[in-house]
Motif scaffolding. Structure first.
Motif, PDB file in Angstrom:
ATOM      1  N   LEU A   1       5.750   5.923  -6.900  1.00 27.27           N
ATOM      2  CA  LEU A   1       4.909   4.790  -6.506  1.00 27.27           C
ATOM      3  C   LEU A   1       4.925   3.667  -7.535  1.00 27.27           C
ATOM      4  O   LEU A   1       4.310   2.627  -7.329  1.00 27.27           O
ATOM      5  CB  LEU A   1       3.463   5.259  -6.300  1.00 27.27           C
ATOM      6  CG  LEU A   1       3.248   6.149  -5.085  1.00 27.27           C
ATOM      7  CD1 LEU A   1       1.851   6.752  -5.115  1.00 27.27           C
ATOM      8  CD2 LEU A   1       3.459   5.373  -3.794  1.00 27.27           C
TER       9      LEU A   1
ATOM     10  N   TYR B   1      -4.708   9.021  -5.912  1.00 26.83           N
ATOM     11  CA  TYR B   1      -4.012  10.019  -5.101  1.00 26.83           C
ATOM     12  C   TYR B   1      -4.326  11.459  -5.480  1.00 26.83           C
ATOM     13  O   TYR B   1      -3.730  12.382  -4.945  1.00 26.83           O
ATOM     14  CB  TYR B   1      -2.499   9.802  -5.182  1.00 26.83           C
ATOM     15  CG  TYR B   1      -2.090   8.466  -4.626  1.00 26.83           C
ATOM     16  CD1 TYR B   1      -1.848   8.312  -3.261  1.00 26.83           C
ATOM     17  CD2 TYR B   1      -1.976   7.353  -5.443  1.00 26.83           C
ATOM     18  CE1 TYR B   1      -1.505   7.084  -2.737  1.00 26.83           C
ATOM     19  CE2 TYR B   1      -1.630   6.118  -4.933  1.00 26.83           C
ATOM     20  CZ  TYR B   1      -1.394   5.989  -3.574  1.00 26.83           C
ATOM     21  OH  TYR B   1      -1.050   4.768  -3.062  1.00 26.83           O
TER      22      TYR B   1
ATOM     23  N   LEU C   1       2.427   9.173   1.053  1.00 31.66           N
ATOM     24  CA  LEU C   1       2.678   7.974   1.858  1.00 31.66           C
ATOM     25  C   LEU C   1       1.585   7.762   2.898  1.00 31.66           C
ATOM     26  O   LEU C   1       1.193   6.623   3.164  1.00 31.66           O
ATOM     27  CB  LEU C   1       4.056   8.058   2.520  1.00 31.66           C
ATOM     28  CG  LEU C   1       5.230   7.926   1.540  1.00 31.66           C
ATOM     29  CD1 LEU C   1       6.537   8.199   2.256  1.00 31.66           C
ATOM     30  CD2 LEU C   1       5.254   6.564   0.878  1.00 31.66           C
TER      31      LEU C   1
ATOM     32  N   TYR D   1      -1.198   6.301   0.969  1.00 32.39           N
ATOM     33  CA  TYR D   1      -0.838   4.916   0.641  1.00 32.39           C
ATOM     34  C   TYR D   1      -1.155   4.007   1.828  1.00 32.39           C
ATOM     35  O   TYR D   1      -1.766   2.955   1.681  1.00 32.39           O
ATOM     36  CB  TYR D   1       0.648   4.860   0.294  1.00 32.39           C
ATOM     37  CG  TYR D   1       1.151   3.482  -0.060  1.00 32.39           C
ATOM     38  CD1 TYR D   1       0.996   2.987  -1.363  1.00 32.39           C
ATOM     39  CD2 TYR D   1       1.797   2.684   0.878  1.00 32.39           C
ATOM     40  CE1 TYR D   1       1.460   1.729  -1.705  1.00 32.39           C
ATOM     41  CE2 TYR D   1       2.249   1.432   0.550  1.00 32.39           C
ATOM     42  CZ  TYR D   1       2.099   0.953  -0.747  1.00 32.39           C
ATOM     43  OH  TYR D   1       2.547  -0.290  -1.074  1.00 32.39           O
ATOM     44  N   ASP D   2      -0.763   4.431   3.025  1.00 30.39           N
ATOM     45  CA  ASP D   2      -1.053   3.667   4.238  1.00 30.39           C
ATOM     46  C   ASP D   2      -2.563   3.501   4.437  1.00 30.39           C
ATOM     47  O   ASP D   2      -3.041   2.429   4.783  1.00 30.39           O
ATOM     48  CB  ASP D   2      -0.457   4.345   5.471  1.00 30.39           C
ATOM     49  CG  ASP D   2       1.050   4.229   5.522  1.00 30.39           C
ATOM     50  OD1 ASP D   2       1.616   3.366   4.829  1.00 30.39           O
ATOM     51  OD2 ASP D   2       1.674   5.010   6.255  1.00 30.39           O
TER      52      ASP D   2
ATOM     53  N   CYS E   1      -3.987   0.993   1.907  1.00 29.44           N
ATOM     54  CA  CYS E   1      -3.522  -0.387   2.099  1.00 29.44           C
ATOM     55  C   CYS E   1      -3.954  -0.989   3.420  1.00 29.44           C
ATOM     56  O   CYS E   1      -3.875  -2.200   3.610  1.00 29.44           O
ATOM     57  CB  CYS E   1      -1.999  -0.451   1.986  1.00 29.44           C
ATOM     58  SG  CYS E   1      -1.429  -0.078   0.323  1.00 29.44           S
TER      59      CYS E   1
END
Length: 62
Positions: A22, A33, A53, A56-57, A60
Motif C-alpha cells: 500500500l 488495516y 483491498l 481500502y475500498d 476510500c
C-alpha cells in the motif's frame, strides 16, 4: 456445458509486505488495516491481499 467457478488463491502478506504493497508506513498501516489481520492464538500472523483491498475500498468510499 456447465458454468465453472474459477477460484483464485489469495496472496498472503505479512505486515511489512502489506505496508509496502500500500506504500505506507507500518504504523499507519496497523492503524488503518489492523482489523484485517488473520489471528491465531491472539497473535497477528498474516493479511490477505483481497481483504486489504476490500478495506481500502471501504475507507476510500465512505
Amino acid at each position: 456445458m456447465t458454468d465453472r467457478q474459477i477460484v483464485v488463491e489469495e496472496e498472503i502478506l505479512n505486515k511489512e509486505e502489506a505496508a509496502r504493497f500500500l506504500n505506507i508506513g507500518i504504523d499507519k498501516f496497523l492503524e488503518l488495516y489492523g482489523v484485517c489481520a488473520d489471528r491465531q492464538g491472539g497473535k497477528t500472523t498474516t493479511y490477505k491481499k483481497s481483504v486489504i483491498l476490500d478495506r481500502y475500498d471501504a475507507l476510500c468510499n465512505r
